[in-house]
Design a protein around this motif. Sequence first.
Motif, PDB file in Angstrom:
ATOM      1  N   CYS A 236      12.669  39.233   0.359  1.00  0.00           N
ATOM      2  CA  CYS A 236      11.296  38.468   0.099  1.00  0.00           C
ATOM      3  C   CYS A 236      10.237  39.713  -0.248  1.00  0.00           C
ATOM      4  CB  CYS A 236      10.991  37.775   1.329  1.00  0.00           C
ATOM      5  SG  CYS A 236       9.334  37.086   1.230  1.00  0.00           S
TER       6      CYS A 236
ATOM      7  N   CYS B  99       6.516  30.181  -3.037  1.00  0.00           N
ATOM      8  CA  CYS B  99       7.168  28.950  -2.077  1.00  0.00           C
ATOM      9  C   CYS B  99       6.276  28.152  -1.255  1.00  0.00           C
ATOM     10  CB  CYS B  99       7.942  29.948  -1.191  1.00  0.00           C
ATOM     11  SG  CYS B  99       7.278  31.314  -0.370  1.00  0.00           S
TER      12      CYS B  99
ATOM     13  N   TYR C 102      12.183  35.002  -6.869  1.00  0.00           N
ATOM     14  CA  TYR C 102      13.041  36.090  -6.352  1.00  0.00           C
ATOM     15  C   TYR C 102      14.473  35.460  -5.852  1.00  0.00           C
ATOM     16  CZ  TYR C 102       8.683  38.248  -6.964  1.00  0.00           C
ATOM     17  OH  TYR C 102       7.375  38.762  -7.727  1.00  0.00           O
TER      18      TYR C 102
ATOM     19  N   VAL D  80      15.370  34.960  -2.809  1.00  0.00           N
ATOM     20  CA  VAL D  80      15.618  35.344  -1.634  1.00  0.00           C
ATOM     21  C   VAL D  80      15.552  34.641  -0.511  1.00  0.00           C
ATOM     22  CG1 VAL D  80      14.696  37.675  -2.580  1.00  0.00           C
ATOM     23  CG2 VAL D  80      13.231  35.909  -1.558  1.00  0.00           C
ATOM     24  N   ARG D  81      15.519  33.269  -0.529  1.00  0.00           N
ATOM     25  CA  ARG D  81      15.620  32.576   0.693  1.00  0.00           C
ATOM     26  C   ARG D  81      17.008  32.038   1.064  1.00  0.00           C
ATOM     27  NH1 ARG D  81      11.449  29.771   2.598  1.00  0.00           N
ATOM     28  NH2 ARG D  81       9.456  30.665   2.290  1.00  0.00           N
TER      29      ARG D  81
HETATM   30  S1  SF4 Z   1      10.180  33.672  -0.374  1.00  0.00           S
HETATM   31 FE1  SF4 Z   1      10.064  34.248  -2.509  1.00  0.00          FE
HETATM   32  S2  SF4 Z   1       8.095  33.393  -3.249  1.00  0.00           S
HETATM   33 FE2  SF4 Z   1       7.929  33.196  -1.170  1.00  0.00          FE
HETATM   34  S3  SF4 Z   1       6.813  35.240  -0.329  1.00  0.00           S
HETATM   35 FE3  SF4 Z   1       8.973  35.576  -0.327  1.00  0.00          FE
HETATM   36  S4  SF4 Z   1       9.682  36.280  -2.426  1.00  0.00           S
HETATM   37 FE4  SF4 Z   1       7.404  35.434  -2.547  1.00  0.00          FE
END
Ligand code: SF4
Lengths: 474, 246
Positions: free
Chosen positions: B87, B95, B132, B134-135
Amino acid sequence: MMADHNNHAEHGEAHFREKHLMLDPLPRGQMNEMVMESMYHTTWKFWVVFGLLAAITAYALFYSWGVMIAEGLGVAGVNRPSYWGIFLVNTVFWIGISHAGTFISAILRVFKAEFRRPFTRAAELMTTFGLVQAGFSIFMHMGRVWLSYWLMPYPNQRMLWPNFHSPLSWDLLAITTYLLSSTMYLFLPLIPDLAMARDRSTGWRKTFYKTLALGFRGTEGEWAHLRNAMNIFAFAIIPVMFSVHTIVSWDFAVATRPGWSSTIFGPYFVIGALHSGMGAVVAVLAIIRGTMKHMKYFIRAEHFDAIGKLMLIISMGWAYFFFNDYMIQWYGGDKWTDHLLHFHEYGPLGWMWFAMLICNVAVPWLILWNARWRANPLLISIVGIIINVGMWFERYIIVPISLSINRMPFTWRMYEPGIEIPLGIGTVTFFILLYMAASKLIPLIPVWEVQEGQMAHELKKFGRETVVTVSELE
Amino acid sequence: MATLNELNIAEVKLSAEESGKWGMVIDQDICTGCQACVAACAMENNLSFVGEVDAGYGRSMHWIRIERFWEGEYPEVRMTNNQPMMCQQCGSAPCEPVCPAFATVHSMAEKINLQVYNRCVGTRYCANNCPYQVRSFNWRDYERPEPLPNQLNPDVTVRRRGIMEKCTFCIQRIHRAQDQAKAEGREVHDGEFTTACAQSCPANAITFGRMDDPQSLVSQLAKRRGGMHHLEELGTLPNVTYFNGG
Ligand code: SF4
Ligand code: SF4
């Protein structure tokens, strides 16, 4: 619909009567009897199909959903990066289906299109039942559905509100509004028919209709109120209908995904919804006409012909918006969007992209221009189903296929559905089940509307020519 | 009960000037791709052990992953530098606005993106909208085989099925260091603590610290020439700076 009288004048009155419901009046009592009989008349085949569908629904929808709640979404195929799969495809699909009811009934009522009269109810029922399926689809997609009430703005100790910036909150409000208003709009014109059924039934049905008819007696004052209410709803529900699918499209359009952030998505989704909805309406009408008693009198070739013309126009509109969307995405020249467009056409599911175009554009354009083919219930209902398959593909391309590709190539992955498939089948069978139950419980034909139309239309002879005259309708 | 004004919500501006309080610098040139950071992160943050089947389907849980790419056409193929990706703690995070339940929010104090586990209802919209990717989502309730339950970190929630999670910049470590410093009546020293990934990296490819302190190591490193932010063109204002090919 009356425009073709010149060509047919020589065939005389009999021809007109056979062709147009509005010129083939029956006494009101007889029509009422016919509609009542169509509700009572239930064959063993009906019960076999009903039982079968009920069993499928119980297993595919309720049992599978139970399993998914107990086990977690792991039993479904959704996965990074396609976090939304068939659940969202089905949500958009069912909301699309639900659009036809309002479109047919409200827009055609506002524009006083006479051919709408016998089948507005059948179409409105699709709106309500389609929205029920959309609700199922969206709720089963949630990771913790038992907490879904957190999306409601309700007063609570910690002053926690839903996030009104989120398109999902807009969705919730829009879909709830649409469900409530379309149900009321279904109910209002139903009241006189319920009263009619109340006066002609006995036993539990009498109690049922008595409760629902709200004591409607048919006095002048009651009619005036009813007409006023219906007028208000017919006008008010049209913007609601357009807004609902626009808002659903914003789920995608406001996101930062390549292939989603498209400014044309609003109207593109609305026309797509009408496209699939009209297809579903003809299919349902053909089935009602084929299976229910006396329906051949009420639903005639002229109706399929009229809806067929609408379908053709909507198909052209869809093609225009599709092209527009594609063109602008391509012209934007974004690297990832280019990848994605290429992936749509030549990726592993490229056949779906081409099938979508064939189902949504080629088939309707090739078949619906012909008046004879349009008027054939079997053929046009097949076209309607093909359009629905094409529209389902369209949503599949927009949701999981577009999600497979993103700006992080390391995470690219194809989506493979799991328990979504029985769940999706379950929503289809549940929809049919609700419809079948409704067809036996509420009058599918608004008799009073048909009769009103029949009283207004008349055949007159002027010299050698037979002419259809219409008296002023309120 | 706090009103919106007391919480200063009206004053939150996610503008270009917003500089994160905490930041990270990653030097891809010295990253060896050993995955020590991935393992350390999983242990620190109680990540689920998903098992073979789910991992095979691509559902393994990581808050940080090492991306590897190949460049060029066969036979002239060259592996690019390893790219640790987690993240980015975006200053203007895509997000956040899409979550209908306010489960993913910006923290005023730490200026990082938080995931409120017990508020998440699992719509997964945030994961779709994170550029990204990344979740990670808890697709099931995963069981931890013995002896893994013995190493759970008591400072971190154990997540259950149906909710989203992602890198928190080891916020529990930030808080512990801040509490310690407060008890001793001082500021947190630079380098007093660091995230699990930075701590475990044998090559020292990850540096973590305060970005709002111009003297800190991480802000000095981030200011060097050649640093870059991923997908900066989307306006996400990421707080992780990468050095590659320098
Ligand atoms: S989850 Fe993705 S969109 Fe949300 S803060 Fe982290 S990198 Fe940014
Ligand atoms: S621990 Fe350090 S060297 Fe190893 S993969 Fe992570 S960043 Fe690279």
